[in-house]
Design a protein around this motif. Sequence first.
Motif, short mmCIF file in Angstrom:
data_model
loop_
_atom_site.label_atom_id
_atom_site.label_comp_id
_atom_site.label_asym_id
_atom_site.label_seq_id
_atom_site.Cartn_x
_atom_site.Cartn_y
_atom_site.Cartn_z
N ALA B 84 25.83 65.12 41.55
CA ALA B 84 25.28 65.85 40.55
C ALA B 84 26.02 66.34 39.24
CB ALA B 84 24.79 67.54 41.07
N LEU B 87 24.60 64.78 36.20
CA LEU B 87 23.16 65.09 36.05
C LEU B 87 23.14 66.57 35.00
CD1 LEU B 87 21.73 64.21 39.33
CD2 LEU B 87 21.52 63.06 37.28
N LEU B 88 24.35 67.06 34.98
CA LEU B 88 24.02 68.36 34.10
C LEU B 88 24.55 68.12 32.63
CD1 LEU B 88 24.90 71.02 36.55
CD2 LEU B 88 22.87 70.81 35.60
N MET B 92 20.66 64.66 30.03
CA MET B 92 19.69 64.68 31.05
C MET B 92 18.76 65.91 31.09
SD MET B 92 20.28 62.22 32.91
CE MET B 92 19.40 62.47 34.51
N TRP B 93 19.26 67.05 30.74
CA TRP B 93 18.28 68.11 30.66
C TRP B 93 17.40 68.37 29.59
CZ3 TRP B 93 19.42 71.81 27.30
CH2 TRP B 93 20.69 72.13 26.89
#
Lengths: 103, 169
Positions: B84, B87-88, B92-93
């Motif tokens: 993860a 993914l941060l 990505m966000w």
Amino acid sequence: MTAGIPLEHGLLVAAGLFVIGFIGVLVRRNLLFQLLSIEIMLNAAGMAFVIAGARWGEADGQVLFIFILVMAAAEVAVGLALLLRLSNRFGDLDGDSVSSMRG
Amino acid sequence: MTVIFYLSSVIALLAAAIAISRRNAFHALLYVVVSLLAVAVTFFSIGAAFAGALEIIVYAGAIIVLFIFVVMMLNLGPQAAGRADGLLTPSMWFGPALLALTLLVELSVILIRATGTGTSDTAVGPREVALSLFGPYAIGVELASFLLLAGLVGAARLGSGARSTGGDR
């Protein structure tokens, strides 16, 4: 009836909490965090009910909050049981690892 | 009461935002507890004391403790971040957050343009809630018991096989 918090401000807080939970569901790939974000979203929906009930001074908002509470409890019980199965089978909690499942 | 409402609302939003961005599951759970307690305080401040008590007992006391048990069973520590981590990153966000914040802006515009209607100061106690719950909403209570039974059976079925069938794929 004159004092108190404006209804819109309470609903804005509920909308903010809902959007934060929504971002959590979209961004995180860890299924534990996704379940947690869904809890935040359900909590925001219940908060909107309670605040709308307080607007009219009626008990209906709190009754519907209790129903949302029941649904959240049932959802989290099944969800966490599935999470344990997933962790035992695949070794991690990444939601993408389930996409390789057959059938 | 007004000051308490706004203060705890800010705390609830901040704690929820911090919770979904933590890597460590335990830290996230503790921030969610803070968020739920702050929401309970807002319930108390608008006179919905019964809903506030249920929020503390059921949400913070039962549901989050269930999460904590699962995190303890899975032994998720700081090392669980693993895959993860990447993914941060902001790239990505950014997309999902932009879409969700657009939704928030739309909701805000609708709510702000509405005329101000204050919440009533009359406290709605457990007696009114119980009379309404077991009176006009009795069918909802029956359906909720069905749902809880289904959840219980489902959790027992899924949870019982978790240990025994863990090894084989």
